[in-house]
Scaffold this motif. Structure first.
Motif, PDB file in Angstrom:
ATOM      1  N   VAL A  10       0.849  -1.186   0.000  1.00 55.59           N
ATOM      2  CA  VAL A  10       0.000   0.000   0.000  1.00 55.59           C
ATOM      3  C   VAL A  10       0.885   1.236   0.000  1.00 55.59           C
ATOM      4  O   VAL A  10       1.825   1.335   0.787  1.00 55.59           O
ATOM      5  CB  VAL A  10      -0.927   0.006   1.237  1.00 55.59           C
ATOM      6  CG1 VAL A  10      -1.737   1.299   1.286  1.00 55.59           C
ATOM      7  CG2 VAL A  10      -1.848  -1.199   1.215  1.00 55.59           C
ATOM      8  N   HIS A  11       0.615   2.149  -0.906  1.00 52.69           N
ATOM      9  CA  HIS A  11       1.318   3.426  -0.938  1.00 52.69           C
ATOM     10  C   HIS A  11       0.409   4.470  -0.314  1.00 52.69           C
ATOM     11  O   HIS A  11      -0.696   4.697  -0.819  1.00 52.69           O
ATOM     12  CB  HIS A  11       1.631   3.847  -2.370  1.00 52.69           C
ATOM     13  CG  HIS A  11       2.730   3.041  -3.008  1.00 52.69           C
ATOM     14  ND1 HIS A  11       2.511   1.860  -3.656  1.00 52.69           N
ATOM     15  CD2 HIS A  11       4.074   3.275  -3.081  1.00 52.69           C
ATOM     16  CE1 HIS A  11       3.668   1.386  -4.116  1.00 52.69           C
ATOM     17  NE2 HIS A  11       4.634   2.214  -3.779  1.00 52.69           N
ATOM     18  N   ILE A  12       0.854   5.086   0.769  1.00 47.96           N
ATOM     19  CA  ILE A  12       0.061   6.194   1.297  1.00 47.96           C
ATOM     20  C   ILE A  12       0.842   7.488   1.139  1.00 47.96           C
ATOM     21  O   ILE A  12       2.051   7.537   1.351  1.00 47.96           O
ATOM     22  CB  ILE A  12      -0.361   5.991   2.776  1.00 47.96           C
ATOM     23  CG1 ILE A  12       0.855   5.921   3.688  1.00 47.96           C
ATOM     24  CG2 ILE A  12      -1.203   4.753   2.953  1.00 47.96           C
ATOM     25  CD1 ILE A  12       0.482   6.122   5.140  1.00 47.96           C
ATOM     26  N   ALA A 121       8.062  -0.993   6.033  1.00 52.59           N
ATOM     27  CA  ALA A 121       7.481   0.231   5.469  1.00 52.59           C
ATOM     28  C   ALA A 121       8.639   1.152   5.151  1.00 52.59           C
ATOM     29  O   ALA A 121       9.518   1.357   5.985  1.00 52.59           O
ATOM     30  CB  ALA A 121       6.517   0.875   6.458  1.00 52.59           C
ATOM     31  N   HIS A 122       8.678   1.624   3.924  1.00 56.87           N
ATOM     32  CA  HIS A 122       9.791   2.491   3.545  1.00 56.87           C
ATOM     33  C   HIS A 122       9.313   3.794   2.920  1.00 56.87           C
ATOM     34  O   HIS A 122       8.197   3.898   2.423  1.00 56.87           O
ATOM     35  CB  HIS A 122      10.761   1.752   2.616  1.00 56.87           C
ATOM     36  CG  HIS A 122      10.160   1.328   1.313  1.00 56.87           C
ATOM     37  ND1 HIS A 122       9.807   0.021   1.047  1.00 56.87           N
ATOM     38  CD2 HIS A 122       9.857   2.034   0.205  1.00 56.87           C
ATOM     39  CE1 HIS A 122       9.305  -0.045  -0.183  1.00 56.87           C
ATOM     40  NE2 HIS A 122       9.324   1.155  -0.712  1.00 56.87           N
ATOM     41  N   LEU A 123      10.200   4.790   2.984  1.00 51.33           N
ATOM     42  CA  LEU A 123       9.908   6.111   2.423  1.00 51.33           C
ATOM     43  C   LEU A 123      10.350   6.156   0.973  1.00 51.33           C
ATOM     44  O   LEU A 123      11.374   5.577   0.602  1.00 51.33           O
ATOM     45  CB  LEU A 123      10.662   7.188   3.214  1.00 51.33           C
ATOM     46  CG  LEU A 123      10.114   7.504   4.605  1.00 51.33           C
ATOM     47  CD1 LEU A 123      11.146   8.274   5.421  1.00 51.33           C
ATOM     48  CD2 LEU A 123       8.816   8.309   4.485  1.00 51.33           C
ATOM     49  N   GLU A 124       9.594   6.865   0.156  1.00 50.18           N
ATOM     50  CA  GLU A 124      10.000   7.080  -1.228  1.00 50.18           C
ATOM     51  C   GLU A 124       9.245   8.276  -1.767  1.00 50.18           C
ATOM     52  O   GLU A 124       8.371   8.835  -1.109  1.00 50.18           O
ATOM     53  CB  GLU A 124       9.749   5.828  -2.082  1.00 50.18           C
ATOM     54  CG  GLU A 124       8.299   5.407  -2.148  1.00 50.18           C
ATOM     55  CD  GLU A 124       8.120   4.081  -2.913  1.00 50.18           C
ATOM     56  OE1 GLU A 124       9.050   3.253  -2.929  1.00 50.18           O
ATOM     57  OE2 GLU A 124       7.035   3.892  -3.485  1.00 50.18           O
ATOM     58  N   GLU A 125       9.625   8.689  -2.982  1.00 48.94           N
ATOM     59  CA  GLU A 125       8.937   9.829  -3.599  1.00 48.94           C
ATOM     60  C   GLU A 125       7.909   9.320  -4.602  1.00 48.94           C
ATOM     61  O   GLU A 125       8.104   8.288  -5.234  1.00 48.94           O
ATOM     62  CB  GLU A 125       9.952  10.735  -4.298  1.00 48.94           C
ATOM     63  CG  GLU A 125      10.759  10.016  -5.368  1.00 48.94           C
ATOM     64  CD  GLU A 125      11.770  10.923  -6.065  1.00 48.94           C
ATOM     65  OE1 GLU A 125      11.608  12.145  -6.015  1.00 48.94           O
ATOM     66  OE2 GLU A 125      12.716  10.392  -6.669  1.00 48.94           O
ATOM     67  N   LEU A 149       4.730   6.604   1.950  1.00 47.20           N
ATOM     68  CA  LEU A 149       5.163   5.503   2.799  1.00 47.20           C
ATOM     69  C   LEU A 149       4.592   4.251   2.136  1.00 47.20           C
ATOM     70  O   LEU A 149       3.382   4.143   1.948  1.00 47.20           O
ATOM     71  CB  LEU A 149       4.616   5.665   4.222  1.00 47.20           C
ATOM     72  CG  LEU A 149       5.141   4.659   5.250  1.00 47.20           C
ATOM     73  CD1 LEU A 149       6.644   4.848   5.476  1.00 47.20           C
ATOM     74  CD2 LEU A 149       4.409   4.806   6.586  1.00 47.20           C
ATOM     75  N   GLU A 150       5.482   3.352   1.720  1.00 49.58           N
ATOM     76  CA  GLU A 150       5.018   2.101   1.111  1.00 49.58           C
ATOM     77  C   GLU A 150       5.022   1.031   2.182  1.00 49.58           C
ATOM     78  O   GLU A 150       6.067   0.700   2.741  1.00 49.58           O
ATOM     79  CB  GLU A 150       5.899   1.684  -0.073  1.00 49.58           C
ATOM     80  CG  GLU A 150       5.441   0.339  -0.641  1.00 49.58           C
ATOM     81  CD  GLU A 150       6.174  -0.097  -1.908  1.00 49.58           C
ATOM     82  OE1 GLU A 150       6.789   0.753  -2.581  1.00 49.58           O
ATOM     83  OE2 GLU A 150       6.134  -1.312  -2.200  1.00 49.58           O
ATOM     84  N   ILE A 151       3.841   0.488   2.465  1.00 49.61           N
ATOM     85  CA  ILE A 151       3.682  -0.485   3.539  1.00 49.61           C
ATOM     86  C   ILE A 151       3.469  -1.865   2.923  1.00 49.61           C
ATOM     87  O   ILE A 151       2.490  -2.083   2.204  1.00 49.61           O
ATOM     88  CB  ILE A 151       2.487  -0.097   4.439  1.00 49.61           C
ATOM     89  CG1 ILE A 151       2.726   1.300   5.032  1.00 49.61           C
ATOM     90  CG2 ILE A 151       2.275  -1.123   5.538  1.00 49.61           C
ATOM     91  CD1 ILE A 151       1.450   2.035   5.371  1.00 49.61           C
TER      92      ILE A 151
HETATM   93 MN    MN Z   1       6.733   1.869  -4.265  1.00 50.79          MN
END
Ligand code: MN
Ligand code: ZN
Length: 471
Positions: A10-12, A121-125, A149-151
């Motif tokens: 999931v991308h939030i 969960a990681h951070l990305e643009e 935040l990609e979970i």
């Molecule tokens: Mn992603």
């Protein structure tokens, strides 16, 4: 018989004011390509600077689901070409994400629950948006650089129903934490579903297919069910290896089918390498401490509602599934409305009417006033429905509406007694029969009094007074 294996990504969109690596605003709905600068346009020589607000929100999330927060994590370049990705790579996290492990508990209607593991969960643009307009394609880069935040969940779900329950719980948690508006229409909460099947009892994992980028619970459910059916059919027809291979598919809303988009890349295809323009993310002890200040989450609020207000587990689950509904309920209680009637009038009566309404004209104070008038017997439940219908359409207070519609119950003992006396005098034979043991006649007397009052007498009071007089 088959077992279905589902894992979700999931991308939030995090609700920071500015983007993750530049100071452009993240506001939605602006004119195309106005929230941009050399950094998010990917112009040569422009250097990213990390927005620590995004880091803080990731830490809140990790603490809410019991994860490990890595004190040192790193950003990587994920290389791929797409017109809406101006740099030719996405800055993401790979080997060391900021958040690792954790769990979300999903609940079933029968009261049971199940643990779904969180992998990371990681951070990305975020990327920009391509807009296809006839023969032309255009790109809007306002969204490029919005923090995500990609979970990633463990492959713990066994049906589309479990997947939807997980997504709804996750949606509630990020809204409670206020780290994202999680607005699905605006794409602030988007989901990729990974699906594979295997014969029941098998332990190996078969080829999985990814359905990408869905932002509606209904479509996610439909897409998942379609894909499960497609894989099972291929297996039963003996063409599994030909028809089910590692690929990315898209859900087509029109046909209700998933369709092949591209072969799914392996991690190796992305040639991840550490982002040379950004230092590792170091989380200070102070930030770690601060990140523990999370608000009451849905499960805790649900348990507290059940315990403090003696409402049913199911009702508490419905109310706490959405933070706005939970706050609405709490406000009603603060106004002095009873918990039991508040549950009904919020979750059944108001929600039912809102299904066909464009906006909600009834705030918590107004609904609480209505409930209090039921609580104290000023109006009957039946009359209250008329009042609510009226205030949904007209801008008028509850008490004014009760007066205007003439719905006040006769609760004055003296007035009811006078009616009762009249009815008893007019039916001496029935009074005698009642006193002789035919107690069923009470219903007849109540009916007569109610009729005489044109339905306005408080039925509980009528019963009480009749019983006393007949005794
Ligand atoms: Mn992603
Ligand atoms: Zn920018």
């Amino acid at each position: 018989m088959f077992e279905v294996i589902i894992g979700l990504e999931v991308h939030i969109q995090l609700n920071t004011k500015t983007k993750i690596f530049c100071s452009c605003p993240t506001s939605f709905g602006e004119a195309p390509n106005t929230n941009v600068c050399p950094v998010c346009l990917g112009l040569p020589g422009a250097l990213p600077v990390l927005n620590f607000e995004a880091v803080k929100k990731a830490i809140y999330f990790g603490n809410a689901v019991g994860s490990t927060i890595h004190k040192k994590s790193i950003f990587n370049r994920k290389n791929y070409f797409y017109p809406d990705l101006p740099k030719g790579y996405q800055i993401s996290q790979f080997e060391i994400p900021i958040v690792e492990g954790g769990e979300i508990i999903i609940d079933f209607d029968d009261g049971s629950s199940k643990r779904i593991g969180i992998t990371r969960a990681h951070l990305e643009e975020d990327a920009g948006k391509s807009i296809h307009d006839g023969a032309e394609s255009k790109v809007d880069l306002n969204r490029a650089g919005t923090p995500l935040l990609e979970i990633v969940s463990d492959p713990d779900m066994r049906s589309s129903d479990e997947a939807i329950r997980y997504l709804k719980k996750l949606h509630a948690i990020v809204r409670y934490l206020d780290i994202s508006d999680a607005n699905m229409q605006e794409g602030s909460f988007r989901c990729d579903v990974n699906i594979s099947i295997r014969p029941k009892g098998a332990t190996n994992l078969n080829t999985r297919v990814e359905i990408k980028n869905m932002n509606s619970f209904k479509f996610i459910q439909k897409a998942t069910e379609y894909e499960i059916g497609r894989q099972i059919e291929a297996w039963e027809d003996g063409v599994f290896d030909e028809e089910v291979y590692q690929e990315t598919r898209l859900f087509d809303v029109q046909s209700g089918q998933t369709k092949s988009m591209r072969g799914k890349e392996d991690a190796a295809d992305y040639r991840y390498f550490p982002e040379p323009d950004l230092e590792p993310v170091i989380v200070s002890d102070a930030m770690l401490e601060e990140g523990k200040n999370i608000p009451e989450l849905p499960d805790a609020k649900k348990a507290r509602f059940v315990k403090e207000h003696a409402i049913k587990e199911y009702d508490a689950a419905v109310i706490t599934a959405d933070i706005e509904m939970a706050h609405f309920f709490e406000k009603m209680l603060a106004e002095g409305a009873s918990a039991k009637n508040s549950v009904t009038w919020l979750t059944v009566e108001l929600q039912g009417r809102l299904k066909n309404a464009e906006s909600n004209p009834v705030d918590a104070v107004k609904l609480a006033t209505l409930v209090k008038r039921i609580d104290d017997g000023t109006i009957s439940g039946k009359a209250a429905k008329e009042v609510l219908d009226y205030v949904m359409e007209n801008e008028m207070g509850i008490d004014e509406t009760i007066d205007k519609l003439g719905l006040k119950q006769m609760s004055d003992d003296g007035a009811i007694e006078a009616l009762v006396d009249g009815i008893l005098l007019a039916n001496p034979d029935k009074v005698e029969q009642y006193r002789g043991g035919k107690e069923k006649l009470l219903g007849f007397f109540v009916g007569q009094v109610m009729k005489e009052s044109k339905g306005s007498a408080n039925p509980a009071k009528v019963n009480e007074i009749l019983k006393n007089k007949l005794a």
